[in-house]
Design a protein around this motif. Structure first.
Motif, PDB file in Angstrom:
ATOM      1  N   TYR A 131      16.541 -18.186 -36.009  1.00 28.71           N
ATOM      2  CA  TYR A 131      18.030 -18.603 -35.546  1.00 28.71           C
ATOM      3  C   TYR A 131      18.134 -20.182 -35.638  1.00 28.71           C
ATOM      4  CZ  TYR A 131      18.700 -14.136 -33.537  1.00 28.71           C
ATOM      5  OH  TYR A 131      18.783 -12.757 -33.368  1.00 28.71           O
ATOM      6  N   HIS A 152      15.371 -13.834 -28.869  1.00 26.08           N
ATOM      7  CA  HIS A 152      16.756 -13.532 -29.350  1.00 26.08           C
ATOM      8  C   HIS A 152      17.755 -14.150 -28.786  1.00 26.08           C
ATOM      9  CE1 HIS A 152      15.900 -10.662 -32.707  1.00 26.08           C
ATOM     10  NE2 HIS A 152      15.111 -10.182 -31.842  1.00 26.08           N
ATOM     11  N   HIS A 166      -1.474  -8.811 -37.549  1.00 26.22           N
ATOM     12  CA  HIS A 166      -0.866  -7.460 -37.961  1.00 26.22           C
ATOM     13  C   HIS A 166      -1.288  -6.871 -39.005  1.00 26.22           C
ATOM     14  CE1 HIS A 166       2.258  -7.815 -34.464  1.00 26.22           C
ATOM     15  NE2 HIS A 166       2.718  -8.918 -35.056  1.00 26.22           N
ATOM     16  N   PRO A 177       8.409 -12.792 -37.873  1.00 29.48           N
ATOM     17  CA  PRO A 177       8.179 -13.238 -36.263  1.00 29.48           C
ATOM     18  C   PRO A 177       8.866 -12.170 -35.341  1.00 29.48           C
ATOM     19  CG  PRO A 177       9.740 -14.815 -37.548  1.00 29.48           C
ATOM     20  CD  PRO A 177       9.301 -13.638 -38.493  1.00 29.48           C
ATOM     21  N   LEU A 178       9.644 -11.400 -35.900  1.00 30.83           N
ATOM     22  CA  LEU A 178      10.167 -10.342 -34.968  1.00 30.83           C
ATOM     23  C   LEU A 178       9.308  -9.263 -34.592  1.00 30.83           C
ATOM     24  CD1 LEU A 178      12.547 -12.044 -35.582  1.00 30.83           C
ATOM     25  CD2 LEU A 178      14.034 -10.010 -35.971  1.00 30.83           C
ATOM     26  N   ILE A 179       8.491  -8.919 -35.443  1.00 32.54           N
ATOM     27  CA  ILE A 179       7.676  -7.667 -35.354  1.00 32.54           C
ATOM     28  C   ILE A 179       6.635  -7.747 -34.208  1.00 32.54           C
ATOM     29  CG2 ILE A 179       8.156  -6.821 -37.499  1.00 32.54           C
ATOM     30  CD1 ILE A 179       5.547  -7.857 -38.560  1.00 32.54           C
ATOM     31  N   SER A 180       6.361  -6.509 -33.886  1.00 31.42           N
ATOM     32  CA  SER A 180       5.168  -6.369 -32.529  1.00 31.42           C
ATOM     33  C   SER A 180       4.453  -5.122 -32.991  1.00 31.42           C
ATOM     34  CB  SER A 180       5.807  -5.937 -31.328  1.00 31.42           C
ATOM     35  OG  SER A 180       6.014  -4.740 -31.093  1.00 31.42           O
ATOM     36  N   GLN A 181       3.213  -5.137 -32.395  1.00 32.43           N
ATOM     37  CA  GLN A 181       2.364  -4.038 -32.659  1.00 32.43           C
ATOM     38  C   GLN A 181       3.015  -2.566 -32.788  1.00 32.43           C
ATOM     39  OE1 GLN A 181      -1.980  -5.007 -31.710  1.00 32.43           O
ATOM     40  NE2 GLN A 181      -2.044  -2.942 -30.937  1.00 32.43           N
ATOM     41  N   LEU A 204       0.907 -16.713 -26.923  1.00 29.28           N
ATOM     42  CA  LEU A 204       1.754 -15.676 -27.540  1.00 29.28           C
ATOM     43  C   LEU A 204       0.900 -15.008 -28.728  1.00 29.28           C
ATOM     44  CD1 LEU A 204       5.068 -17.819 -28.538  1.00 29.28           C
ATOM     45  CD2 LEU A 204       4.838 -15.667 -27.246  1.00 29.28           C
ATOM     46  N   LEU A 205       0.143 -15.664 -29.391  1.00 29.23           N
ATOM     47  CA  LEU A 205      -0.462 -15.008 -30.337  1.00 29.23           C
ATOM     48  C   LEU A 205      -1.275 -13.794 -30.000  1.00 29.23           C
ATOM     49  CD1 LEU A 205      -2.481 -17.281 -32.812  1.00 29.23           C
ATOM     50  CD2 LEU A 205      -0.943 -15.454 -33.284  1.00 29.23           C
ATOM     51  N   ASP A 258      -0.725 -11.931 -27.589  1.00 32.05           N
ATOM     52  CA  ASP A 258       0.183 -10.620 -27.042  1.00 32.05           C
ATOM     53  C   ASP A 258       0.730  -9.955 -28.438  1.00 32.05           C
ATOM     54  OD1 ASP A 258       1.549  -8.533 -26.023  1.00 32.05           O
ATOM     55  OD2 ASP A 258       2.389  -9.887 -24.547  1.00 32.05           O
ATOM     56  N   LEU A 259       0.325  -8.991 -28.967  1.00 32.87           N
ATOM     57  CA  LEU A 259       0.786  -8.649 -30.168  1.00 32.87           C
ATOM     58  C   LEU A 259       2.211  -7.671 -29.914  1.00 32.87           C
ATOM     59  CD1 LEU A 259      -2.652  -7.677 -31.977  1.00 32.87           C
ATOM     60  CD2 LEU A 259      -0.903  -9.575 -32.140  1.00 32.87           C
ATOM     61  N   ASN A 260       2.362  -7.500 -28.622  1.00 37.85           N
ATOM     62  CA  ASN A 260       3.547  -6.794 -28.630  1.00 37.85           C
ATOM     63  C   ASN A 260       4.632  -7.615 -28.416  1.00 37.85           C
ATOM     64  OD1 ASN A 260       3.163  -4.180 -29.225  1.00 37.85           O
ATOM     65  ND2 ASN A 260       1.904  -3.763 -27.493  1.00 37.85           N
ATOM     66  N   GLU A 261       4.477  -8.705 -28.567  1.00 30.84           N
ATOM     67  CA  GLU A 261       5.588  -9.743 -28.139  1.00 30.84           C
ATOM     68  C   GLU A 261       6.233 -10.487 -29.434  1.00 30.84           C
ATOM     69  OE1 GLU A 261       7.748 -10.511 -25.665  1.00 30.84           O
ATOM     70  OE2 GLU A 261       6.860  -9.005 -24.742  1.00 30.84           O
ATOM     71  N   PRO A 262       7.320 -10.194 -29.752  1.00 25.00           N
ATOM     72  CA  PRO A 262       7.655 -11.010 -31.129  1.00 25.00           C
ATOM     73  C   PRO A 262       7.629 -12.561 -30.855  1.00 25.00           C
ATOM     74  CG  PRO A 262       9.438  -9.463 -30.232  1.00 25.00           C
ATOM     75  CD  PRO A 262       8.293  -9.234 -29.236  1.00 25.00           C
ATOM     76  N   LEU A 263       7.507 -13.129 -31.866  1.00 22.67           N
ATOM     77  CA  LEU A 263       7.729 -14.789 -31.783  1.00 22.67           C
ATOM     78  C   LEU A 263       9.061 -15.209 -31.809  1.00 22.67           C
ATOM     79  CD1 LEU A 263       4.789 -15.673 -34.312  1.00 22.67           C
ATOM     80  CD2 LEU A 263       4.671 -16.147 -31.798  1.00 22.67           C
ATOM     81  N   ILE A 264       9.920 -14.499 -31.708  1.00 24.55           N
ATOM     82  CA  ILE A 264      11.436 -15.016 -31.355  1.00 24.55           C
ATOM     83  C   ILE A 264      12.153 -14.330 -30.246  1.00 24.55           C
ATOM     84  CG2 ILE A 264      13.879 -14.710 -32.912  1.00 24.55           C
ATOM     85  CD1 ILE A 264      12.075 -16.470 -34.672  1.00 24.55           C
ATOM     86  N   PRO A 301      -2.321 -20.497 -29.537  1.00 27.95           N
ATOM     87  CA  PRO A 301      -1.414 -20.357 -28.435  1.00 27.95           C
ATOM     88  C   PRO A 301      -1.349 -18.767 -27.662  1.00 27.95           C
ATOM     89  CG  PRO A 301      -0.156 -20.879 -30.613  1.00 27.95           C
ATOM     90  CD  PRO A 301      -1.504 -20.662 -30.756  1.00 27.95           C
ATOM     91  N   LYS A 361      -0.456 -15.056 -36.824  1.00 24.78           N
ATOM     92  CA  LYS A 361       0.007 -13.499 -36.270  1.00 24.78           C
ATOM     93  C   LYS A 361       0.300 -12.517 -37.507  1.00 24.78           C
ATOM     94  CE  LYS A 361       2.507 -11.673 -32.333  1.00 24.78           C
ATOM     95  NZ  LYS A 361       3.345 -11.847 -31.154  1.00 24.78           N
TER      96      LYS A 361
END
Ligand code: PLP
Ligand code: PLP
Lengths: 493, 493
Positions: free
Chosen positions: B99, A14, B387, B472-476, A3-4, A6-12, A1, B383
């Protein structure tokens, strides 16, 4: 996907997630806590498993689902689940709801941590110690040790393991090989977890010696002594008596003082399984039922039962002050329990457990206890006794209700004799006919959803009901309803 | 109290209670879920235990407290607890928040039931079966059995008990007396729960034979075979190999296919402790790490770790189709598992457990899985690898970071060498000085509250950090922050 990559985007997400959680909270309030405790609503919405499986659309798929559909699932789960907080749920030794405890539970879930080190659970390490202290005081101890376990069965197993380790510390490393046969004593009406524990620990269920009980279901100390002597004469090593304070079915209290004398005489570990009855310790009026408990080596007590702390909440309390719990269970893993930490590592209590991850079960109890005080918990216990007494008196007045005996506690065990069976006691198939009554009444009540109560056979007694009325939500009207409903459901059979 | 005497008044005030719960929910949203996941906020608010005890006003008293004061307590608990969902919490093998899972957890708490009979948990009995089915499929089995346990340690113990029961079914009733010495094999870097289990089960930690590992921390099959032969020649009965898929510290994967050959050859139960690593099965890219897992007899897998399902969530999966789990653990209590119920009593799964009360741990996983699909969970796993790989590459570029080796999984183990120690490798006290670095950096980070990461010694290696970046919340950016922060905190020492 995408999303994978874009390492600066979290997968959640909020905002979306918090909205979903908020909507779920509303459903919980409305469906579970309002409707679920409303006597005008059903206790259960019975479905056959095949039908329910279809309704729930259980299958797990490759792709996710939209929020609306997921909220529908939340509603469905609520709808088809049993409303255990409902004032007409009398089916188990847990029931009802306490909102402060519930708040503590939600907070525990949100904080999502493990109770093993001070480092990651500073608040909970201190809260657990305080709650254990409060429980110790009620037992009558000024010091001691303890731990919350995932249920009373595990608490009972811990007691067995500690007792055996105290006697033969080499078991931890060498195992049971080369040791004499160990035996455990418990009453014939004790909880089945004693046997499960003996099987798991390699002791074997044959070495759980069942001591006779009197008519009320209390262990007979004379029989205990005889059986201890017999086991010894056969070359076994008795090491533990597991007494029960509040048996599962009848609610009987073993005579602790008397048994303590024998445990002293024969140098046996005295464990008290007070998973169900322990809460009487809050009541100045009823705590005499556990007289002698302060002489025990260990006590298992489940606040998730009578005190309505919510599942799971079970404490193992120990009189020991020699760090037995930790010596018996520790593995000293260096990745978790480093000894060169910058704080007092005695606060890292995790190595007292046979678990690694350990759920935080103490906060909800602490918050509830803070909210209503010991006096509030005493009132709950006392009121349960009053409700039970009322049920007993009513049953004596009504035709068709036949008590098994005078209850000591809040378990009221009785047969309902439908009109068609009355006066037929002498018929050859009377017992067989009677045994079918409870299952049929149970089926009818569940299919109508009006209430839930459990039944069981015991020894030579055919199926009888056990009603336990202790939820802080119930009123005397619910007791009347219960009696009327049994009559209504049992009329035509 | 007056209340006691009015039997028609419940002891719980719904409106007030629901208001309290709603206020608590707001605090949870604000303090735990918003602030608690915000990188501009602290991961922890460090207090010495004595100070924290005073701040929390722990004491349990006779009288209850007003709602306002209780809400303040809720806030304080949130404030002083570790924010394990924070993107800079790298301290354990759990972290982050989902969530949907959280919604499932709140719903589970509100519905407050036990997973032992269909009667009181119709939805959850079906959901548990479906989730287990989904996990079985990922292992590569079309059928099997399983159960959710209170943590991976207990799942591992179950596997031991099942393996031994299969070999010697009489153990359940007769115990270990008269049986030959049983031995278990596991790698030197396996989780400590294997030893805890052996101690509890009466097998003894001496009979857990530790097999050598290669540089990457993987069990060496040749050494396993030698040790099996040795044990047999000494008269012991090998019965179980506990392999690890994802070791706790290094994240190593034992060579399952190779070990499976040996298990077949010597007729041993093959257990795979995939508590930490099991989630790679979701990833088509990484599932090769567990090649051969379908040949195992049992697999322990904790979705509460990498998948962020929330504590606790641990499944024991079995290839068995002969009802071994139930035969091994059942006690057939008649008060719970009546055989004359009006529905199919095979749905009463509680007797498969050594517990009686058993928390519902499956709903949260089911709801999360429904929400993101298998593909969403795969993305999380993939992901995490990315990381981890990024961290490794950066560490190679930066001075002062010294990797223990090339990670196979998402555990990155490294020493940080502060400027003052660089080039001093030959000094006699170098290792001793190095061993003090991690604890000191840890103390500094916790007192500032900027992040949390764990360290440990292992064999002859002095204290090193283990960072796991899978939330899943972390980014680079959080990875960069991590590296910079280690440098900043470790500069002056
Ligand atoms: C007397 C007694 N002991 C122990 C237990 C087991 O407690 P748990 O269900 O928490 O394992 C029960 C459960 O009903 C019980 O009644
Ligand atoms: C490899 C491994 N196995 C088992 C466990 C134990 O799992 P739990 O903490 O759920 O008892 C862990 C915990 O970290 C682990 O890393």
């Amino acid at each position: 996907p995408a999303l994978l990559h874009d390492l600066n985007e979290p997968l959640i997400e909020h905002a979306e997630g918090q909205l979903f959680l908020t909507e779920t909270f509303k459903i919980i309030l409305e469906e579970v806590l309002c409707k679920g405790t409303d006597v005008k609503e059903k206790v259960c919405e019975w479905k056959e498993p095949e039908e329910l499986a279809v309704l729930l659309d259980l299958e797990l798929r490759d792709t996710g689902e939209p929020q609306g559909k997921l909220l529908k699932r939340v509603k469905d789960v609520a709808k088809y689940s049993i409303k255990t907080s409902h004032p007409r749920f009398f089916n188990q030794l847990f029931a009802g709801v306490d909102y402060h405890s519930m708040a503590g539970r939600f907070l525990t879930e949100a904080l999502n941590t493990n109770l093993y080190t001070y480092e990651i659970a500073p608040v909970f390490v201190l809260v657990e110690a305080e709650v254990l202290r409060g429980m110790h005081r009620l037992v009558g101890w000024t010091e001691g040790d303890g731990i919350f376990c995932p249920g009373g069965s595990i608490s009972n197993m811990y007691a067995m393991n500690l007792a055996r380790y105290q006697l033969f510390p080499e078991i931890k490393s060498r195992g049971l090989w080369g040791l004499p046969r160990l035996t455990i004593f418990t009453s014939a009406e004790s909880h089945y977890s004693v046997k499960k524990g003996a099987a798991l620990l390699g002791i074997g269920t044959d070495h759980v010696i069942l001591v006779k009980v009197d008519d009320g279901g209390r262990m007979i100390p004379e029989d205990l002594e005889e059986k201890i002597k017999l086991a010894k004469s056969e070359g076994s090593v008795p090491f533990l008596v597991s007494c029960t304070s509040g048996t599962t079915v009848k609610g009987a209290f073993d005579p602790l003082d008397h048994i303590a004398n024998l445990c002293e005489k024969y140098m046996l570990w005295m464990h008290v399984d007070a998973a169900w009855g322990g809460s009487v310790l809050f009541s100045s009026k009823h705590r005499h039922l556990m007289k002698g408990v302060d002489r025990a080596n260990s006590v298992a007590w489940n606040p998730h039962k009578m005190l309505v702390a919510g599942l799971q909440c079970s404490a193992l309390l120990l009189r020991d002050t020699t760090n037995l719990l930790k010596r018996c269970h520790s593995a000293s893993a260096t990745y978790l329990f480093q000894q060169d930490k910058f704080y007092d590592v005695n606060l890292d209590t995790g190595d007292k457990s046979v678990q690694c991850s350990r759920k935080v079960d103490c906060l909800k109890l602490w918050l509830m206890w803070k909210a209503v005080g010991s006096a509030g918990l005493e009132a709950r216990v006392d009121k349960a006794f009053i409700h039970a007494r009322y049920l007993v008196e009513q049953m004596k007045k009504r035709e068709g209700f036949h008590l098994l005996g005078e209850p000591e506690f809040v378990n009221v065990c009785f047969w309902y004799i439908p009109p068609s069976l009355r006066g037929k006691e002498e018929n050859a198939d009377y017992q067989e006919q009677l045994s079918k009554v409870a299952p049929l009444i149970k089926e009818r009540m569940m299919k109508e959803g009006t209430m839930m109560v459990g039944y069981q056979p015991q020894e030579n007694r055919v199926n009888f009901f056990r009603v336990v009325a202790f939820s802080p939500l119930i009123s005397q009207k619910d007791m009347d309803f219960f009696l009327n409903e049994i009559e209504r459901l049992g009329k035509n059979m």
